[in-house]
Design a protein around this motif. Structure first.
Motif, PDB file in Angstrom:
ATOM      1  N   GLY A 275     -35.142 -25.357 -63.443  1.00 63.32           N
ATOM      2  CA  GLY A 275     -33.837 -24.932 -62.959  1.00 63.32           C
ATOM      3  C   GLY A 275     -33.486 -25.393 -61.565  1.00 63.32           C
ATOM      4  N   VAL A 276     -34.337 -26.164 -60.922  1.00 62.94           N
ATOM      5  CA  VAL A 276     -34.109 -26.627 -59.550  1.00 62.94           C
ATOM      6  C   VAL A 276     -33.095 -27.770 -59.542  1.00 62.94           C
ATOM      7  N   SER A 277     -32.178 -27.757 -58.572  1.00 64.83           N
ATOM      8  CA  SER A 277     -31.243 -28.875 -58.396  1.00 64.83           C
ATOM      9  C   SER A 277     -31.502 -29.532 -57.050  1.00 64.83           C
ATOM     10  N   ILE A 278     -31.511 -30.872 -57.043  1.00 68.25           N
ATOM     11  CA  ILE A 278     -31.791 -31.640 -55.829  1.00 68.25           C
ATOM     12  C   ILE A 278     -30.776 -32.768 -55.736  1.00 68.25           C
ATOM     13  N   GLY A 279     -30.161 -32.911 -54.561  1.00 69.39           N
ATOM     14  CA  GLY A 279     -29.147 -33.931 -54.354  1.00 69.39           C
ATOM     15  C   GLY A 279     -29.728 -35.322 -54.165  1.00 69.39           C
ATOM     16  N   GLU A 291     -39.693 -24.112 -56.738  1.00 69.72           N
ATOM     17  CA  GLU A 291     -39.638 -23.200 -57.875  1.00 69.72           C
ATOM     18  C   GLU A 291     -38.367 -22.359 -57.885  1.00 69.72           C
ATOM     19  N   GLY A 292     -38.140 -21.731 -59.054  1.00 71.29           N
ATOM     20  CA  GLY A 292     -37.099 -20.722 -59.192  1.00 71.29           C
ATOM     21  C   GLY A 292     -35.698 -21.272 -59.064  1.00 71.29           C
ATOM     22  N   ASN A 293     -34.808 -20.417 -58.551  1.00 76.13           N
ATOM     23  CA  ASN A 293     -33.394 -20.763 -58.402  1.00 76.13           C
ATOM     24  C   ASN A 293     -33.180 -21.436 -57.047  1.00 76.13           C
ATOM     25  N   THR A 294     -33.689 -22.640 -56.929  1.00 78.29           N
ATOM     26  CA  THR A 294     -33.621 -23.385 -55.665  1.00 78.29           C
ATOM     27  C   THR A 294     -32.637 -24.537 -55.789  1.00 78.29           C
ATOM     28  N   SER A 295     -31.815 -24.704 -54.760  1.00 79.70           N
ATOM     29  CA  SER A 295     -30.922 -25.865 -54.696  1.00 79.70           C
ATOM     30  C   SER A 295     -31.161 -26.581 -53.378  1.00 79.70           C
ATOM     31  N   ILE A 296     -31.302 -27.879 -53.448  1.00 78.76           N
ATOM     32  CA  ILE A 296     -31.548 -28.712 -52.275  1.00 78.76           C
ATOM     33  C   ILE A 296     -30.444 -29.749 -52.200  1.00 78.76           C
ATOM     34  N   GLY A 297     -29.850 -29.879 -51.029  1.00 73.44           N
ATOM     35  CA  GLY A 297     -28.707 -30.760 -50.864  1.00 73.44           C
ATOM     36  C   GLY A 297     -29.062 -32.229 -50.859  1.00 73.44           C
ATOM     37  N   VAL A 298     -28.106 -33.049 -50.458  1.00 71.30           N
ATOM     38  CA  VAL A 298     -28.304 -34.499 -50.415  1.00 71.30           C
ATOM     39  C   VAL A 298     -28.967 -34.886 -49.102  1.00 71.30           C
ATOM     40  N   GLY A 299     -29.720 -35.971 -49.154  1.00 74.70           N
ATOM     41  CA  GLY A 299     -30.307 -36.533 -47.955  1.00 74.70           C
ATOM     42  C   GLY A 299     -31.303 -35.651 -47.235  1.00 74.70           C
ATOM     43  N   CYS A 300     -32.019 -34.806 -47.960  1.00 72.89           N
ATOM     44  CA  CYS A 300     -33.007 -33.917 -47.344  1.00 72.89           C
ATOM     45  C   CYS A 300     -34.391 -34.565 -47.329  1.00 72.89           C
ATOM     46  N   ILE A 308     -41.280 -24.114 -51.811  1.00 68.90           N
ATOM     47  CA  ILE A 308     -39.932 -23.568 -51.652  1.00 68.90           C
ATOM     48  C   ILE A 308     -39.579 -22.808 -52.926  1.00 68.90           C
ATOM     49  N   VAL A 309     -39.155 -21.541 -52.798  1.00 75.39           N
ATOM     50  CA  VAL A 309     -38.841 -20.707 -53.952  1.00 75.39           C
ATOM     51  C   VAL A 309     -37.497 -20.008 -53.723  1.00 75.39           C
ATOM     52  N   ASP A 310     -36.607 -20.050 -54.711  1.00 77.46           N
ATOM     53  CA  ASP A 310     -35.339 -19.306 -54.672  1.00 77.46           C
ATOM     54  C   ASP A 310     -34.613 -19.491 -53.339  1.00 77.46           C
ATOM     55  N   THR A 311     -34.441 -20.722 -52.938  1.00 75.39           N
ATOM     56  CA  THR A 311     -33.927 -21.042 -51.609  1.00 75.39           C
ATOM     57  C   THR A 311     -32.818 -22.084 -51.713  1.00 75.39           C
ATOM     58  N   SER A 322     -44.482 -25.995 -45.011  1.00 73.83           N
ATOM     59  CA  SER A 322     -44.036 -24.612 -44.865  1.00 73.83           C
ATOM     60  C   SER A 322     -43.985 -23.908 -46.212  1.00 73.83           C
ATOM     61  N   ASN A 323     -43.914 -22.571 -46.148  1.00 76.12           N
ATOM     62  CA  ASN A 323     -43.756 -21.728 -47.328  1.00 76.12           C
ATOM     63  C   ASN A 323     -42.519 -20.869 -47.111  1.00 76.12           C
ATOM     64  N   ILE A 324     -41.440 -21.161 -47.866  1.00 79.98           N
ATOM     65  CA  ILE A 324     -40.207 -20.404 -47.682  1.00 79.98           C
ATOM     66  C   ILE A 324     -39.736 -19.873 -49.034  1.00 79.98           C
ATOM     67  N   VAL A 325     -39.367 -18.581 -49.023  1.00 81.82           N
ATOM     68  CA  VAL A 325     -38.996 -17.887 -50.253  1.00 81.82           C
ATOM     69  C   VAL A 325     -37.726 -17.084 -50.007  1.00 81.82           C
ATOM     70  N   GLY A 326     -36.698 -17.339 -50.809  1.00 78.72           N
ATOM     71  CA  GLY A 326     -35.492 -16.526 -50.747  1.00 78.72           C
ATOM     72  C   GLY A 326     -34.705 -16.658 -49.460  1.00 78.72           C
ATOM     73  N   VAL A 327     -34.634 -17.837 -48.900  1.00 80.37           N
ATOM     74  CA  VAL A 327     -33.913 -18.018 -47.638  1.00 80.37           C
ATOM     75  C   VAL A 327     -32.828 -19.081 -47.796  1.00 80.37           C
TER      76      VAL A 327
END
Length: 350
Positions: A275-279, A291-300, A308-311, A322-327
């Motif tokens: 379910g992850v989307s990445i630009g 993981e999870g409901n994560t969306s990553i923009g373009v050019g990252c 990265i989880v639900d971020t 890093s470890n980032i969850v829900g941010v």
């Protein structure tokens, strides 16, 4: 030929999918129902539901049994459910769904085959209609057929019957073409044949496979479509098979992301949920889990050594080690190394 009908303002195929998902996880040695074991962020049987929808089959009935309420909650409310109170075999399971089937044709699929592709379901339906068959099987050629039911054909190549491995003679066990538990049927003929199956076999169960012999004995045509990739047909019964399915699904997920413009530096060490989307133009570095409901923009820039989880990661941001969850990661910001965040906003405008 399969027809079409209107449901509200939507024109859909006159066909229903029945997905058999009533079993336990006995061989997986798990209290969790097999149908909802997570694979790449999604319940196992949900992959089958989604494949049916992508194949154009809108009406779906899932047969549940063991911990039925948990399975319903995990799979969602966009399908209908039939309950198999006692697990008496695949034929018995299919029969529980039939009161909910109003279409002229029905596709039956196992809920533990998450690798099946929409294109394969379409081809089974097309073969069924092109050959004007009463039933059409999805079969596979396996070098080691193991416990799969064998396809027995007549001298002219027509499908005669399916013989379960536990009931097969040594000669039949030599056959390498196997039944995959996926079918397309004429609905009324399926109803009639389900009423005739018996449980006088080694397992004492009602086999859906017996409907093929019943229909053939009455002179009806049985067709088969041999899967182009046998991996699609594999059922998940053990943790070993689960791990193999994860590898295949991960390859599909990563390949699609790369085709969509994402650079993945080390597919072998990268894990990304379905379910992850990445630009486009984002680069994912080695040893990264998303993981999870994560969306990553373009050019990252993501990773290395990052989870990265639900971020939501804004365009042009970077997250390293890093470890980032829900941010929420601010657009253009830099996070890490060694950030450990579980809520709120990370990064400053860059």
């Amino acid at each position: 030929m399969v027809g079409f009908l209107w449901i509200g303002s939507v024109l859909v195929m006159d066909i229903t999918a029945v997905i058999l998902a009533a079993g336990k996880s006995t061989r997986m040695k798990s209290a969790l129902p097999k149908a909802i074991h997570p694979i790449c962020g999604k319940p196992m049987t949900r992959y089958v539901v989604d494949a049916c929808r992508e194949a154009g089959v809108e009406r779906i009935v899932v047969v549940v049994g063991y911990r039925a309420d948990d399975v319903k909650a995990a799979l969602g409310s966009d399908v209908s459910y039939a309950v198999q109170e006692e697990q008496l075999g695949t034929g018995h399971a299919a029969a529980q769904a039939m009161p909910l089937v109003e279409s002229s044709q029905v596709v039956i699929l196992p809920g533990d085959s998450p690798l099946v592709r929409p294109e394969t379901i379409k081809k089974v339906i097309s073969t069924h209609n092109e050959t004007k068959a009463a039933a059409t099987l999805l079969t596979a050629i396996l070098e080691d057929p193991g416990s799969y039911g064998r396809i027995v054909r007549s001298s002219d190549g027509e499908v005669e019957r399916i013989v379960e491995a536990k009931d097969a003679s040594p000669e039949i066990l030599e056959i390498k073409e196997v039944a995959t538990s996926a079918y397309c049927f004429d609905t009324e003929l399926l109803r009639e044949s389900l009423a005739e199956i018996r449980s006088d076999n080694a397992q004492g169960e009602y086999y859906l496979t017996d409907t093929i012999g019943i229909l053939r004995s009455k002179g009806y045509k049985i067709s088969a479509f041999i899967a182009e990739d046998w991996c699609e047909t594999v059922g998940i019964n053990t943790r070993v098979e689960l791990a193999e399915a994860v590898k295949i699904l991960q390859r599909r997920i990563l390949e699609q992301l790369m085709l969509d413009g994402v650079t993945i530096m080390s597919p072998e060490t990268t894990f990304i949920d379905s379910g992850v989307s990445i630009g486009a133009d984002t680069v994912v570095y080695p040893c990264t889990v998303i993981e999870g409901n994560t969306s990553i923009g373009v050019g990252c820039r993501i990773g290395p050594f990052t989870r990265i989880v639900d971020t939501a990661v804004g365009d042009g941001a970077s997250v390293m080690a890093s470890n980032i969850v829900g941010v929420r990661v601010v657009k253009g910001s830099a996070v890490g190394p060694f950030e450990n965040a579980s809520c709120g906003v990370c990064g400053e405008d860059g």
